[in-house]
Design an enzyme around this catalytic site. Structure first.
Site, mmCIF file in Angstrom:
data_model
loop_
_atom_site.group_PDB
_atom_site.id
_atom_site.type_symbol
_atom_site.label_atom_id
_atom_site.label_comp_id
_atom_site.label_asym_id
_atom_site.label_seq_id
_atom_site.Cartn_x
_atom_site.Cartn_y
_atom_site.Cartn_z
ATOM 1 C CG HIS A 41 32.398 28.676 48.185
ATOM 2 N ND1 HIS A 41 32.999 27.923 49.013
ATOM 3 C CD2 HIS A 41 31.403 27.520 48.146
ATOM 4 C CE1 HIS A 41 33.131 26.976 48.533
ATOM 5 N NE2 HIS A 41 31.849 26.708 48.006
ATOM 6 C CB THR A 42 33.515 34.917 49.684
ATOM 7 O OG1 THR A 42 34.465 34.167 50.700
ATOM 8 C CG2 THR A 42 33.303 36.283 49.691
ATOM 9 C CD GLN A 43 27.536 33.511 48.941
ATOM 10 O OE1 GLN A 43 26.588 33.741 48.563
ATOM 11 N NE2 GLN A 43 28.011 32.128 49.506
ATOM 12 C CD GLN A 44 28.460 41.882 49.656
ATOM 13 O OE1 GLN A 44 27.209 42.186 49.239
ATOM 14 N NE2 GLN A 44 28.507 42.050 51.696
ATOM 15 C CD1 TRP A 151 34.393 35.967 45.544
ATOM 16 C CD2 TRP A 151 32.528 36.923 44.172
ATOM 17 N NE1 TRP A 151 32.838 35.533 45.650
ATOM 18 C CE2 TRP A 151 32.626 36.465 44.592
ATOM 19 C CE3 TRP A 151 32.491 38.096 43.109
ATOM 20 C CZ2 TRP A 151 30.915 36.388 45.160
ATOM 21 C CZ3 TRP A 151 31.070 37.677 43.447
ATOM 22 C CH2 TRP A 151 29.890 36.951 43.778
#
Length: 276
Positions: A41-44, A151
């Site tokens: 998954h996207t971490q940031q 996010w």
């Protein structure tokens, strides 16, 4: 040994490069793990928007956001609209990752089309702002629980036709949710929220039972807050839009700028001609 033409006069497969010399071997293995192994998954977030401000006034809700989407510290995209209408009486103001924002818009617009189609065939009621708020609250918390957060931090504002009252609520990537007459995301929660709250309580009282700000007073307050954010938040620009949601519907202004004053910098040490 590989005899593929792409490998001619290239490092062998036993070196740090893959068979086609396109990526280092470790990076190729990482791509393989992403494609066939555990879910990643996207971490940031990468391209992000900053503060969104919201306040209730006597006829509805006002939400404002600037038009900047930053790539790290680079002011990359300067014409992004971070205010998205959902139906006739609900609006979303979004801060955070712009790709997640695009996905969110796509999903919500598809849902609203389904709801509209159902309303044509029976007496299915349209989604109210509080319905969309509950939906997003569950979505954000569910994604957070799967270690794959959305996010974003969003403000949901609108007019509830059934209750005949305005609605304003906050949701963030952790699934934190609450409602209040004044709200802000990002640096706006530290820099603009005190100004919004002070102006609101000065007229409506601490308990909020007095008369609310008029539309003109609300717009001036939003302009002042956006000016403060431009002065103090390095990820903002002096180009923003204000959405007004009332019983009649949603109005989103064209991009505008607040008048600013920078002459005070000449009196600061290290700026201008001052050397001592």
């Amino acid at each position: 040994m590989s005899h593929h033409p792409a490998m001619w006069k290239q490092p062998s497969a036993h070196s740090s490069f893959n068979d086609y010399a396109t990526f280092p071997l470790a990076q190729t293995q990482r791509h393989s793990a992403i494609s066939h192994g555990a879910t990643q998954h996207t971490q940031q977030p990468l391209v992000t928007g900053t503060s969104v401000l919201g306040i209730k006034f006597d006829k509805g809700v006002m939400i404002a956001a600037d038009n900047l989407a930053s790539y790290g510290s680079l002011a990359r995209f300067r014409d992004i609209q971070r205010l998205h209408p959902l139906g006739k009486h609900t609006l979303l103001g979004v801060a955070g990752d712009m790709s997640d924002y695009q996905w969110l818009k796509k999903e919500l617009d598809a849902l609203l089309r389904q709801e509209e189609a159902l309303s044509l065939t029976d007496s299915h009621p349209s989604l109210s702002p509080s319905n969309i708020y509950d939906l997003l609250a569950n979505l954000f918390y569910g994604r957070r629980s799967k270690m794959n957060p959305v996010w974003n931090a969003v403000l949901v504002g609108g007019w509830d036709k059934n209750k005949k009252e305005s609605f304003l609520a906050f949701i963030d990537l952790l699934g934190t949710t609450y409602t209040a007459p004044t709200l802000a995301t990002g640096f706006g929660a530290h820099l603009a929220q005190p100004l919004l709250r002070e102006a609101f309580e000065a007229k409506a009282g601490v308990d909020g039972k007095g008369p609310l700000l008029t539309q003109e007073e609300g717009e001036k307050l939003i302009d002042d807050c956006m000016k403060v954010l431009f002065y103090r938040d390095a990820r903002s620009i002096n180009k923003y839009q204000v959405a007004i949601i009332t019983e009649e519907g949603i109005t989103i202004s064209d991009s505008k700028s607040a008048p600013t004053e920078w002459s005070f910098a000449e009196g600061l040490r290290g700026y201008g001609a001052q050397t001592q």
